[in-house]
Structure formats: structure tokens, C-alpha cells
Design a protein around this motif. Sequence first.
Motif, PDB file in Angstrom:
ATOM      1  N   LEU A  81       5.941  -1.987  12.581  1.00 30.89           N
ATOM      2  CA  LEU A  81       5.021  -3.083  12.306  1.00 30.89           C
ATOM      3  C   LEU A  81       3.618  -2.493  12.265  1.00 30.89           C
ATOM      4  CD1 LEU A  81       6.537  -5.766  14.705  1.00 30.89           C
ATOM      5  CD2 LEU A  81       7.058  -5.356  12.293  1.00 30.89           C
ATOM      6  N   VAL A  82       2.934  -2.698  11.138  1.00 33.67           N
ATOM      7  CA  VAL A  82       1.615  -2.092  10.934  1.00 33.67           C
ATOM      8  C   VAL A  82       0.592  -3.172  10.595  1.00 33.67           C
ATOM      9  CG1 VAL A  82       2.686   0.043  10.114  1.00 33.67           C
ATOM     10  CG2 VAL A  82       1.943  -1.649   8.467  1.00 33.67           C
ATOM     11  N   ASP A  83      -0.675  -2.811  10.764  1.00 30.69           N
ATOM     12  CA  ASP A  83      -1.778  -3.698  10.386  1.00 30.69           C
ATOM     13  C   ASP A  83      -1.872  -3.688   8.865  1.00 30.69           C
ATOM     14  OD1 ASP A  83      -4.176  -4.984   9.849  1.00 30.69           O
ATOM     15  OD2 ASP A  83      -5.366  -3.760  11.216  1.00 30.69           O
ATOM     16  N   GLU A  84      -1.558  -4.802   8.243  1.00 26.84           N
ATOM     17  CA  GLU A  84      -1.546  -4.898   6.787  1.00 26.84           C
ATOM     18  C   GLU A  84      -2.926  -4.664   6.177  1.00 26.84           C
ATOM     19  OE1 GLU A  84      -0.293  -8.147   3.391  1.00 26.84           O
ATOM     20  OE2 GLU A  84       0.695  -8.197   5.336  1.00 26.84           O
ATOM     21  N   GLU A  85      -3.965  -4.923   6.932  1.00 28.92           N
ATOM     22  CA  GLU A  85      -5.325  -4.810   6.406  1.00 28.92           C
ATOM     23  C   GLU A  85      -6.088  -3.590   6.926  1.00 28.92           C
ATOM     24  OE1 GLU A  85      -6.524  -9.401   5.724  1.00 28.92           O
ATOM     25  OE2 GLU A  85      -6.626  -8.679   7.797  1.00 28.92           O
ATOM     26  N   ALA A  86      -5.401  -2.651   7.561  1.00 25.94           N
ATOM     27  CA  ALA A  86      -6.068  -1.512   8.194  1.00 25.94           C
ATOM     28  C   ALA A  86      -6.959  -0.738   7.222  1.00 25.94           C
ATOM     29  CB  ALA A  86      -5.045  -0.580   8.829  1.00 25.94           C
ATOM     30  N   LYS A  87      -6.466  -0.470   6.033  1.00 27.05           N
ATOM     31  CA  LYS A  87      -7.255   0.292   5.064  1.00 27.05           C
ATOM     32  C   LYS A  87      -8.433  -0.515   4.547  1.00 27.05           C
ATOM     33  CE  LYS A  87      -3.489   3.270   3.753  1.00 27.05           C
ATOM     34  NZ  LYS A  87      -2.462   3.556   2.768  1.00 27.05           N
ATOM     35  N   LEU A  88      -8.237  -1.827   4.405  1.00 25.44           N
ATOM     36  CA  LEU A  88      -9.334  -2.687   3.953  1.00 25.44           C
ATOM     37  C   LEU A  88     -10.446  -2.759   4.998  1.00 25.44           C
ATOM     38  CD1 LEU A  88      -7.282  -5.649   2.429  1.00 25.44           C
ATOM     39  CD2 LEU A  88      -8.438  -3.806   1.197  1.00 25.44           C
ATOM     40  N   LYS A  89     -10.082  -2.576   6.250  1.00 26.05           N
ATOM     41  CA  LYS A  89     -11.058  -2.600   7.345  1.00 26.05           C
ATOM     42  C   LYS A  89     -11.803  -1.268   7.454  1.00 26.05           C
ATOM     43  CE  LYS A  89      -8.272  -5.726  10.171  1.00 26.05           C
ATOM     44  NZ  LYS A  89      -7.413  -5.779  11.373  1.00 26.05           N
ATOM     45  N   GLY A  90     -11.414  -0.307   6.620  1.00 22.06           N
ATOM     46  CA  GLY A  90     -12.070   0.995   6.637  1.00 22.06           C
ATOM     47  C   GLY A  90     -11.442   1.985   7.596  1.00 22.06           C
ATOM     48  N   ASN A  91     -10.286   1.673   8.139  1.00 17.49           N
ATOM     49  CA  ASN A  91      -9.621   2.594   9.054  1.00 17.49           C
ATOM     50  C   ASN A  91      -9.126   3.805   8.264  1.00 17.49           C
ATOM     51  OD1 ASN A  91      -8.030   3.959  10.892  1.00 17.49           O
ATOM     52  ND2 ASN A  91      -7.248   2.103  11.826  1.00 17.49           N
ATOM     53  N   ARG A  92      -9.616   4.946   8.614  1.00 16.05           N
ATOM     54  CA  ARG A  92      -9.244   6.188   7.924  1.00 16.05           C
ATOM     55  C   ARG A  92      -8.430   7.127   8.814  1.00 16.05           C
ATOM     56  NH1 ARG A  92     -10.508   4.057   3.626  1.00 16.05           N
ATOM     57  NH2 ARG A  92     -12.571   4.128   2.705  1.00 16.05           N
ATOM     58  N   ASN A  93      -8.048   6.653   9.993  1.00 14.13           N
ATOM     59  CA  ASN A  93      -7.298   7.486  10.929  1.00 14.13           C
ATOM     60  C   ASN A  93      -5.815   7.440  10.581  1.00 14.13           C
ATOM     61  OD1 ASN A  93      -9.618   8.120  12.475  1.00 14.13           O
ATOM     62  ND2 ASN A  93      -9.467   6.128  13.475  1.00 14.13           N
ATOM     63  N   ILE A  94      -5.352   8.499   9.943  1.00 20.12           N
ATOM     64  CA  ILE A  94      -3.952   8.564   9.523  1.00 20.12           C
ATOM     65  C   ILE A  94      -3.052   8.684  10.744  1.00 20.12           C
ATOM     66  CG2 ILE A  94      -2.228   9.942   8.293  1.00 20.12           C
ATOM     67  CD1 ILE A  94      -4.437  10.670   6.297  1.00 20.12           C
ATOM     68  N   ASN A  95      -2.031   7.860  10.788  1.00 18.95           N
ATOM     69  CA  ASN A  95      -1.022   7.934  11.825  1.00 18.95           C
ATOM     70  C   ASN A  95       0.060   8.873  11.293  1.00 18.95           C
ATOM     71  OD1 ASN A  95       1.239   7.422  13.508  1.00 18.95           O
ATOM     72  ND2 ASN A  95       0.305   5.485  14.136  1.00 18.95           N
ATOM     73  N   CYS A  96      -0.026  10.136  11.694  1.00 20.86           N
ATOM     74  CA  CYS A  96       0.862  11.169  11.143  1.00 20.86           C
ATOM     75  C   CYS A  96       2.335  10.901  11.432  1.00 20.86           C
ATOM     76  CB  CYS A  96       0.470  12.541  11.680  1.00 20.86           C
ATOM     77  SG  CYS A  96      -1.169  13.081  11.161  1.00 20.86           S
ATOM     78  N   ILE A  97       2.638  10.442  12.637  1.00 19.13           N
ATOM     79  CA  ILE A  97       4.036  10.209  13.000  1.00 19.13           C
ATOM     80  C   ILE A  97       4.609   9.071  12.161  1.00 19.13           C
ATOM     81  CG2 ILE A  97       5.628   9.677  14.888  1.00 19.13           C
ATOM     82  CD1 ILE A  97       3.320  10.655  16.786  1.00 19.13           C
ATOM     83  N   ALA A  98       3.896   7.956  12.104  1.00 18.45           N
ATOM     84  CA  ALA A  98       4.359   6.804  11.325  1.00 18.45           C
ATOM     85  C   ALA A  98       4.450   7.153   9.836  1.00 18.45           C
ATOM     86  CB  ALA A  98       3.438   5.610  11.533  1.00 18.45           C
ATOM     87  N   SER A  99       3.483   7.913   9.340  1.00 15.05           N
ATOM     88  CA  SER A  99       3.498   8.309   7.926  1.00 15.05           C
ATOM     89  C   SER A  99       4.706   9.175   7.620  1.00 15.05           C
ATOM     90  CB  SER A  99       2.205   9.054   7.571  1.00 15.05           C
ATOM     91  OG  SER A  99       1.101   8.186   7.654  1.00 15.05           O
ATOM     92  N   HIS A 100       5.051  10.060   8.548  1.00 16.58           N
ATOM     93  CA  HIS A 100       6.225  10.906   8.384  1.00 16.58           C
ATOM     94  C   HIS A 100       7.503  10.057   8.361  1.00 16.58           C
ATOM     95  CE1 HIS A 100       8.769  14.450   8.809  1.00 16.58           C
ATOM     96  NE2 HIS A 100       9.383  13.844   9.797  1.00 16.58           N
ATOM     97  N   LEU A 101       7.595   9.093   9.274  1.00 20.52           N
ATOM     98  CA  LEU A 101       8.769   8.221   9.331  1.00 20.52           C
ATOM     99  C   LEU A 101       8.887   7.353   8.082  1.00 20.52           C
ATOM    100  CD1 LEU A 101       8.563   7.083  13.047  1.00 20.52           C
ATOM    101  CD2 LEU A 101      10.251   8.634  12.042  1.00 20.52           C
ATOM    102  N   TYR A 102       7.767   6.976   7.520  1.00 20.45           N
ATOM    103  CA  TYR A 102       7.735   6.149   6.309  1.00 20.45           C
ATOM    104  C   TYR A 102       8.101   6.957   5.072  1.00 20.45           C
ATOM    105  CZ  TYR A 102       5.571   3.494   2.466  1.00 20.45           C
ATOM    106  OH  TYR A 102       5.317   2.844   1.288  1.00 20.45           O
ATOM    107  N   GLY A 103       7.774   8.248   5.084  1.00 17.83           N
ATOM    108  CA  GLY A 103       8.002   9.089   3.914  1.00 17.83           C
ATOM    109  C   GLY A 103       6.786   9.113   3.022  1.00 17.83           C
TER     110      GLY A 103
END
Length: 124
Positions: free
Chosen positions: A56-78
Motif C-alpha cells: 500500500l503506497v501513497d498514491e500522491e507521493a510524487k505529486l507532493k514532490g517526494n523524491r525519496n525512492i523506496n529501493c526495497i519497494a521498487s525492487h519488489l514492484y519490478g
Amino acid sequence: MSERKFAVKLTEGQSVEFTRCDPTLEVFDNARRLIGCDMIEIIHMRENIGKGFVMLVDEEAKLKGNRNINCIASHLYGSQKHGDPLVGHVVIVADAGDELQLLTSEEASRLTFILKYMRDASVE
């Protein structure tokens, strides 16, 4: 069967946290509180350990300007395949088919152990 009152939180600081939730709240309310957001998006994991779990992720995180990549979640997502990394905090819960559920202590412990082991490869 153990009571379902836990989740696993993957932070944008690349930590894996075994997290106690409020079992009287709905799963999405717990996730909003843990992530610090209003709108939740459900993301399915590509890894074998993802069977039976969702992120479960924040759907608007990028729109809020969040640039902190979650490496673990990104890896799991592909994200390497999709070309779109996940940012911000992420909460993992059980996917029971027709509903989402909090995790048992055993599920959360096992998942936390596996994800801590995977963390180093994910950050690379």
C-alpha cells in the motif's frame, strides 16, 4: 490462529519495520496513518514472496514532490521493468482475495526477516 494486528513498513530510508497496527481500524486507515497520506494505491509485488501480500503506497507521493525512492519497494514492484520507482513509505499487508487484512505476528516476522535479507540487493 494468531490475531491479525501487524504490518510491515518499508521506509524511504530503506529500513524494514515490523509494525503493530490498531486492529479496530480498517486496513486502509492503518496504512494512511503509517504512511502519512490520504490516498492509497494497491501495488502487487513481482517477487515470489509477494504471493498473498500487497504493498500500500501513497498514491500522491510524487505529486507532493517526494523524491525519496523506496529501493526495497521498487525492487519488489519490478521498477526496473516498469521504469517507475516507488517513493515514500510503503506498508505491506495480506491479500485475502476479496479483502485486505493485517498480518499475523508470524507472517509479519517472516516477511520482515526475508525483506531485511533482500535489502542490500535492493539498494544496489
